[in-house]
Scaffold this motif. Structure first.
Motif, PDB file in Angstrom:
ATOM      1  N   VAL A  48      -9.333   0.269  -0.298  1.00  0.00           N
ATOM      2  CA  VAL A  48      -8.782  -0.125   1.000  1.00  0.00           C
ATOM      3  C   VAL A  48      -7.761  -1.273   0.886  1.00  0.00           C
ATOM      4  O   VAL A  48      -6.712  -1.253   1.536  1.00  0.00           O
ATOM      5  CB  VAL A  48      -9.920  -0.552   1.972  1.00  0.00           C
ATOM      6  N   LEU A  49      -8.058  -2.268   0.030  1.00  0.00           N
ATOM      7  CA  LEU A  49      -7.228  -3.472   0.057  1.00  0.00           C
ATOM      8  C   LEU A  49      -5.786  -3.268  -0.446  1.00  0.00           C
ATOM      9  O   LEU A  49      -4.852  -3.753   0.197  1.00  0.00           O
ATOM     10  CB  LEU A  49      -7.933  -4.612  -0.687  1.00  0.00           C
ATOM     11  N   PRO A  50      -5.578  -2.526  -1.555  1.00  0.00           N
ATOM     12  CA  PRO A  50      -4.172  -2.285  -1.942  1.00  0.00           C
ATOM     13  C   PRO A  50      -3.409  -1.481  -0.887  1.00  0.00           C
ATOM     14  O   PRO A  50      -2.248  -1.769  -0.594  1.00  0.00           O
ATOM     15  CB  PRO A  50      -4.272  -1.482  -3.241  1.00  0.00           C
ATOM     16  N   LEU A  51      -4.090  -0.506  -0.286  1.00  0.00           N
ATOM     17  CA  LEU A  51      -3.443   0.257   0.791  1.00  0.00           C
ATOM     18  C   LEU A  51      -3.069  -0.677   1.935  1.00  0.00           C
ATOM     19  O   LEU A  51      -1.963  -0.640   2.461  1.00  0.00           O
ATOM     20  CB  LEU A  51      -4.408   1.305   1.359  1.00  0.00           C
ATOM     21  N   GLY A  52      -4.013  -1.529   2.309  1.00  0.00           N
ATOM     22  CA  GLY A  52      -3.802  -2.445   3.435  1.00  0.00           C
ATOM     23  C   GLY A  52      -2.677  -3.426   3.157  1.00  0.00           C
ATOM     24  O   GLY A  52      -1.838  -3.680   4.031  1.00  0.00           O
TER      25      GLY A  52
END
Ligand code: ASP
Length: 432
Positions: free
Chosen positions: A320-324
């Motif tokens: 989730v975090l790299p996408l976010g």
């Protein structure tokens, strides 16, 4: 654990001291051209390099970290239908939170209307002083706007799957890197078990080593943060605050509403977490985002703290975090909406409700295209302004106070990713 808390404490002290020293220096040299030049020299030759070493140490780990952690995160999810479901929810959450934030920005500016009656002389002065910076930002929009159906389609293709992936990666374009990592992770679930295990071990070792480099960089953090903040506040247009104070305050209020009201409500309703504790544990992420003004630069810290202090499972955090950091920019959407309204008010342009809804949609879309680096939203913001008939070079009016707002919006951007990760972590645990 306690050393990392000690370090966060030191970083926060450095933040306060750097800001105070910068403001004091700014006031001390005001009106004295020679002293101002010397202060500029001090910032360029001392504060800037120290801050940059820290920032670049974080930047150098971003590409390998995103690649390794996202690939192993996806492979770790096991089956691809699960990836599809979690991916869908993640994107939906990004969309809803960005749209809400843009609406907050627009609503606040519409309610208070700080741009009405803005002094025309001040407007002209600002337009003149920041004209060259505005032209420079506008020149960056050239590569973004395509005309003609084929050009638009090719531009979208290039954004996601460029012909030359290595070129895209060396330019730190994150979306192609994410697409490649997703594909590789998906492919790994299809190959023979022993080969997958060997690759996953290698990827995990790479992730861990990158996080270790972040640990090295964090030793430098208190000094670097002092220098970064000193550089910003010492150069900040304090005199502009008189003219733009209400605009700045309203945007800060918008950030506060999202961070202290909207995110806590989401955490309460969608996860079983205590919001106050969550925000406290996420403090190192917020301090880093604030100091760097860069979601990408903060990403290694975001991943590390989410997995340790916030207990988000690595496979979720690394998905989730790299996408976010690349696609989800709630603070930027809020800021963009507010600027469009403010500049429209300054120029006496009335935006209908329909146009305001269009602004929300454009802010959400453009925030996806904004790279996670300082000031990245400004060229796209000019395009949004042009779409609704607000003069893009009016951006000059707010440029002098933008750096501080950039620091704030980066905090909101990154925390939106962390809240989404906490939610997906919950959903995934329930499904398991
Ligand atoms: N600095 C922001 C970020 O990295 C992007 C922007 O709004 O300029 O999240």
């Amino acid at each position: 654990m306690s050393t990392s808390h000690d370090n966060s404490f030191k970083i926060m002290i450095a933040l306060g001291l750097g800001a105070a020293a910068g403001i004091a220096a700014n006031l001390a040299v005001a009106g004295n051209a020679g002293a101002m030049e010397n202060l500029g020299l001090l910032i360029d030759t001392v504060a800037h390099p120290v801050g940059q070493v820290f920032l670049r140490m974080l930047f150098i780990v971003v590409v390998p970290l995103v690649f390794a952690s996202l690939t192993s995160g996806v492979a770790g999810l096991g089956d691809l239908t699960k990836l599809g479901k979690l991916g869908g929810r993640t994107l939906l959450m990004f969309l809803v939170t960005s749209a809400f934030s843009a609406t907050v920005g627009i609503a606040l500016l519409e309610l208070v209307r700080p741009g009405d009656g803005f002094d025309p002389a001040a407007r002209e002065m600002l337009m003149r002083s920041y004209a060259s910076q505005t032209t420079e930002i506008q020149s960056r929009t050239g590569s973004v706007v395509a005309t003609g159906a084929l050009a638009v389609v090719n531009q979208i293709l290039d954004m996601f799957i460029p012909r030359n992936i290595t070129k895209a990666i060396t330019e730190m374009q994150m979306i192609p890197l994410i697409v490649f990592s997703l594909l590789l992770g998906a492919a790994l679930t299809k190959i023979a078990e022993e080969k997958r295990t060997a690759m996953l071990q290698w990827l995990d070792a790479l992730t861990e080593s990158m996080i270790t480099i972040v640990g090295f960089a964090m030793k430098l953090a208190p000094y670097a943060v002092f220098c970064l903040i000193f550089g910003v506040t010492a150069r900040f247009g304090l005199d502009l605050l008189q003219k733009l104070g209400l605009y700045v305050l309203l945007i800060l209020l918008g950030y506060a509403i999202v961070l202290f009201l909207f995110y806590p409500i989401l955490l309460l309703v969608m996860t079983k977490r205590k919001p106050a504790q969550f925000l406290r544990d996420a403090a190192p992420i917020m301090v880093t985002a604030f100091s760097l003004s860069s979601s990408n630069g903060t990403l290694p810290t975001t991943i590390r703290v989410s997995e340790t202090a916030l207990g988000i499972r690595p496979k979720i955090a690394s998905f989730v975090l790299p996408l976010g950091a690349t696609m989800n920019m709630n603070g930027t959407a809020l800021f963009e909406g507010a600027v469009v309204l403010f500049i429209a008010q300054v120029f006496g342009i009335d935006l209908s409700i329909g146009q305001q809804v269009l602004v929300v949609a454009l802010c959400v879309i453009s925030a996806i295209g904004v790279a996670g680096v300082p000031g990245a939203s400004l060229p796209l913001l000019m395009i949004v302004m042009a779409q609704v008939g607000v003069p893009p070079d009016g951006l000059a009016i707010i440029l002098g106070v933008d750096r501080v707002l950039d620091m704030g919006r980066t905090v909101i951007n990154v925390m939106g990713d962390v809240v989404t990760a906490a939610y997906i972590n919950e959903v995934d645990a329930e499904a398991a």
